[in-house]
Design an enzyme around this catalytic site. Sequence first.
Site, PDB file in Angstrom:
ATOM      1  CB  ALA A 122      -0.849   0.032   1.171  1.00 52.90           C
ATOM      2  CG  ASN A 180       1.246  -6.692   6.390  1.00 53.18           C
ATOM      3  OD1 ASN A 180       2.139  -7.331   6.996  1.00 53.18           O
ATOM      4  ND2 ASN A 180       0.145  -7.098   5.978  1.00 53.18           N
ATOM      5  CG  HIS A 210      -0.026   4.486   4.181  1.00 49.83           C
ATOM      6  ND1 HIS A 210       0.098   3.829   5.420  1.00 49.83           N
ATOM      7  CD2 HIS A 210      -0.703   3.910   3.301  1.00 49.83           C
ATOM      8  CE1 HIS A 210      -0.934   2.645   5.225  1.00 49.83           C
ATOM      9  NE2 HIS A 210      -1.271   2.609   4.049  1.00 49.83           N
TER      10      HIS A 210
END
Length: 259
Positions: A122, A180, A210
């Site tokens: 991601a 993760n 993020h």
Amino acid sequence: MDIGLIGSGAIGQYLLKKINEDSHPELHIGHILVRNTAKYRHLEGDYGVVLHTDVEAFLASDIDMVVEAANVATVQALLPHVIRKKDTMLISVGALADEQLLVETARLAEAHATRLHLPSGAVGGLDLIQNAKTFGNLERVELTTRKPASSLTGESITEEKTVFHGKAFEAIEKFPKNMNVSIILSLAGLGINETDVRLIADPAIEKNIHEIRLAGDFGEAVLTIKNNPLPENPKTSALAALSILGTLERVPGNIRYGN
């Protein structure tokens, strides 16, 4: 390239649709390792695959690479055995927070001439991080992840709340289904003991966001990724699924970008 798939959840079925149903010109999923064949029997008719419950029979099939799309527990149980026989791609990279498993996997891959592929998932910028750490030029890596509050806490909150602040190895222990990304950044960069992580529950957002900050002798960089959810499963980011398909497409290529 013939692919063997471990797991058939949201990402597994995304890959089946994009590769088998859409007739990908270079990729094909022919075999899937599952725990319950009755539950997934429809996949044989829908996608022309063979289901296995026995890992030995699965690995003995005509697959070139194994793609894990299951969970951390499955990786911990199967990875050392699988990497002995097949090139492997992991989605649940959080399992590699276990340093013993990481070291053993690297040893086995070298001994058996196999490769372990770790998609960026991601996030992005792994090539920048790896380049920056060359000759010790990377000094700091920080990850701040914001997620919709409802996915992180049962509390009804009206303002953002930091639910974790610490190192990557602690983040994956406390939030194994959510962090993760902290492990893949750690593996590419300074390691799980030196990567700073902050996880924020934010009631004002609907996407996972993020922000990666890194600094060193090379200078500084900031990367922000806002992830749309995978339609098949809102808890999974679309970019995570795309990173797997993209990595698979690049494996046989003769030209590599950013590697």
